[in-house]
Design a protein around this motif. Sequence first.
Motif, mmCIF file in Angstrom:
data_model
loop_
_atom_site.group_PDB
_atom_site.id
_atom_site.type_symbol
_atom_site.label_atom_id
_atom_site.label_comp_id
_atom_site.label_asym_id
_atom_site.label_seq_id
_atom_site.Cartn_x
_atom_site.Cartn_y
_atom_site.Cartn_z
ATOM 1 N N UNK A 6 1.064 -0.797 0.244
ATOM 2 C CA UNK A 6 0.144 0.378 -0.272
ATOM 3 C C UNK A 6 0.778 1.993 0.166
ATOM 4 N N UNK A 7 0.459 2.345 -0.593
ATOM 5 C CA UNK A 7 1.167 3.839 -0.257
ATOM 6 C C UNK A 7 0.163 4.717 0.748
ATOM 7 N N UNK A 8 0.637 5.098 1.344
ATOM 8 C CA UNK A 8 -0.085 5.955 2.422
ATOM 9 C C UNK A 8 0.665 7.767 2.201
ATOM 10 N N UNK A 9 -0.453 8.830 1.640
ATOM 11 C CA UNK A 9 -0.152 10.100 1.807
ATOM 12 C C UNK A 9 -1.367 11.007 2.345
ATOM 13 N N UNK A 10 -0.396 11.602 3.612
ATOM 14 C CA UNK A 10 -1.811 12.789 4.339
ATOM 15 C C UNK A 10 -1.306 14.088 3.337
ATOM 16 N N UNK A 11 -2.442 14.954 3.462
ATOM 17 C CA UNK A 11 -2.806 15.996 2.437
ATOM 18 C C UNK A 11 -3.360 16.989 4.282
ATOM 19 N N UNK A 12 -3.116 17.677 4.394
ATOM 20 C CA UNK A 12 -3.765 18.508 5.910
ATOM 21 C C UNK A 12 -4.205 17.913 6.497
ATOM 22 N N UNK A 13 -5.397 17.525 6.981
ATOM 23 C CA UNK A 13 -6.581 16.340 7.665
ATOM 24 C C UNK A 13 -6.697 15.654 7.107
ATOM 25 N N UNK A 14 -6.124 14.874 5.909
ATOM 26 C CA UNK A 14 -6.839 14.052 5.317
ATOM 27 C C UNK A 14 -5.558 12.481 4.711
ATOM 28 N N UNK A 15 -6.483 11.300 4.897
ATOM 29 C CA UNK A 15 -5.430 10.770 4.572
ATOM 30 C C UNK A 15 -5.225 10.167 3.586
ATOM 31 N N UNK A 16 -4.572 9.609 2.403
ATOM 32 C CA UNK A 16 -5.027 8.910 0.961
ATOM 33 C C UNK A 16 -4.298 7.781 1.493
ATOM 34 N N UNK A 17 -4.974 6.496 1.122
ATOM 35 C CA UNK A 17 -4.460 5.223 1.201
ATOM 36 C C UNK A 17 -4.626 4.462 0.271
ATOM 37 N N UNK A 18 -4.036 3.757 -0.755
ATOM 38 C CA UNK A 18 -3.952 3.944 -1.913
ATOM 39 C C UNK A 18 -3.385 2.520 -2.195
ATOM 40 N N UNK A 19 -4.688 0.837 -2.673
ATOM 41 C CA UNK A 19 -3.890 -0.569 -2.138
ATOM 42 C C UNK A 19 -2.890 -0.039 -3.994
ATOM 43 N N UNK A 20 -1.772 -0.836 -3.390
ATOM 44 C CA UNK A 20 -0.522 -0.816 -4.334
ATOM 45 C C UNK A 20 -0.210 -2.299 -4.761
ATOM 46 N N UNK A 21 -1.211 -3.429 -5.644
ATOM 47 C CA UNK A 21 -0.435 -4.418 -5.996
ATOM 48 C C UNK A 21 -0.878 -4.519 -7.253
ATOM 49 N N UNK A 22 -1.098 -3.453 -8.405
ATOM 50 C CA UNK A 22 -1.902 -2.577 -9.530
ATOM 51 C C UNK A 22 -1.594 -4.430 -10.532
ATOM 52 N N UNK A 23 0.134 -4.810 -10.197
ATOM 53 C CA UNK A 23 0.419 -6.310 -11.735
ATOM 54 C C UNK A 23 -0.920 -6.893 -11.110
ATOM 55 N N UNK A 24 -2.135 -7.127 -10.360
ATOM 56 C CA UNK A 24 -2.616 -7.921 -9.284
ATOM 57 C C UNK A 24 -3.780 -7.561 -9.109
ATOM 58 N N UNK A 25 -4.419 -7.008 -10.587
ATOM 59 C CA UNK A 25 -5.603 -5.850 -10.047
ATOM 60 C C UNK A 25 -5.252 -6.189 -8.410
ATOM 61 N N UNK A 26 -4.788 -5.082 -7.247
ATOM 62 C CA UNK A 26 -5.009 -5.035 -5.959
ATOM 63 C C UNK A 26 -5.160 -6.048 -5.560
ATOM 64 N N UNK A 27 -5.136 -6.893 -6.049
ATOM 65 C CA UNK A 27 -5.601 -8.244 -5.104
ATOM 66 C C UNK A 27 -5.697 -8.319 -3.187
ATOM 67 N N UNK A 28 -6.369 -8.504 -2.720
ATOM 68 C CA UNK A 28 -6.295 -8.479 -1.427
ATOM 69 C C UNK A 28 -5.699 -9.369 -0.578
ATOM 70 N N UNK A 29 -4.182 -9.402 -1.006
ATOM 71 C CA UNK A 29 -3.376 -10.842 -0.416
ATOM 72 C C UNK A 29 -3.350 -10.673 0.997
ATOM 73 N N UNK A 30 -3.145 -11.922 2.271
ATOM 74 C CA UNK A 30 -3.381 -11.387 3.131
ATOM 75 C C UNK A 30 -1.964 -10.816 4.308
#
Length: 258
Positions: A6-30
């Motif tokens: 995953x990737x994580x960024x903060x902008x002021x009071x907002x946290x942005x989380x990105x699922x980062x397995x594009x090669x696996x269609x962002x499959x939710x692995x353990x």
Amino acid sequence: MSFKYILYDEEEKIGFISLNRPEKRNALSRGLLEELTELLLKIGQEKKIKVVVLKGIGKIFSAGHDLKEIADGSPQDVLQMFQACFLTMRAIREIPQPVIVQVHGIATAAGCQLVAAADLAVAAEDARFATPGVKIGLFCTTPAVFLSRNIGRKKAMEMLLTGDFMSAQEALIHGLVNKVVPSSELEAVTSELAGKIACNSLSTMAIGKKAFYQQINMEDFQALNYATEVISLSSTTKDAQEGIRAFLEKREPKWSDN
């Protein structure tokens, strides 16, 4: 904190989380689910931000669980993966911050579950949603929990029994998402919604989020009795007192977490 999936960024009071397995269609692995839970709990504990936006890197939001882990794992391994997913869903529900899912492409199976479990969802107009486990002999029983709490029973069973896709517009009509916007506007509209919410007091939103989910399955007057106790106690908090004074004095409130 450093993450692999995953990737994580903060902008002021907002946290942005990105699922980062594009090669696996962002499959939710353990591994991804464990990272996501760890980050959500940290955000909830630190209270530095007021809103979380969850999105996906690449062409789609998420295709659901990593089927290779299910196919190759022992029964205990598979149980642990689904338990990891349980903990992620519980973290979304229990952290004080509202969680907004930003959906593009497709959200299927556990990816659809993420959408349904979140507090709010914004979808691109070409996004699609499905719970297609029935087509591979693995009925989407876990996605069904939150799906059936978002949309009507008949529509939920239709999705679960056919595995067919629901369009973004259908998802809006049936209550799975809050807004449907052109793809080019998805990020801006989601950020605008998050920014509007982030203007509020986090402690107030935390009380409200917890109370909302506590009362939602209660009988009407049991729920009203509970809500009456919550709002009465909430009226004594620092931010409630400040907000009421600011309203009466016709000025902007100064929240304790600003």
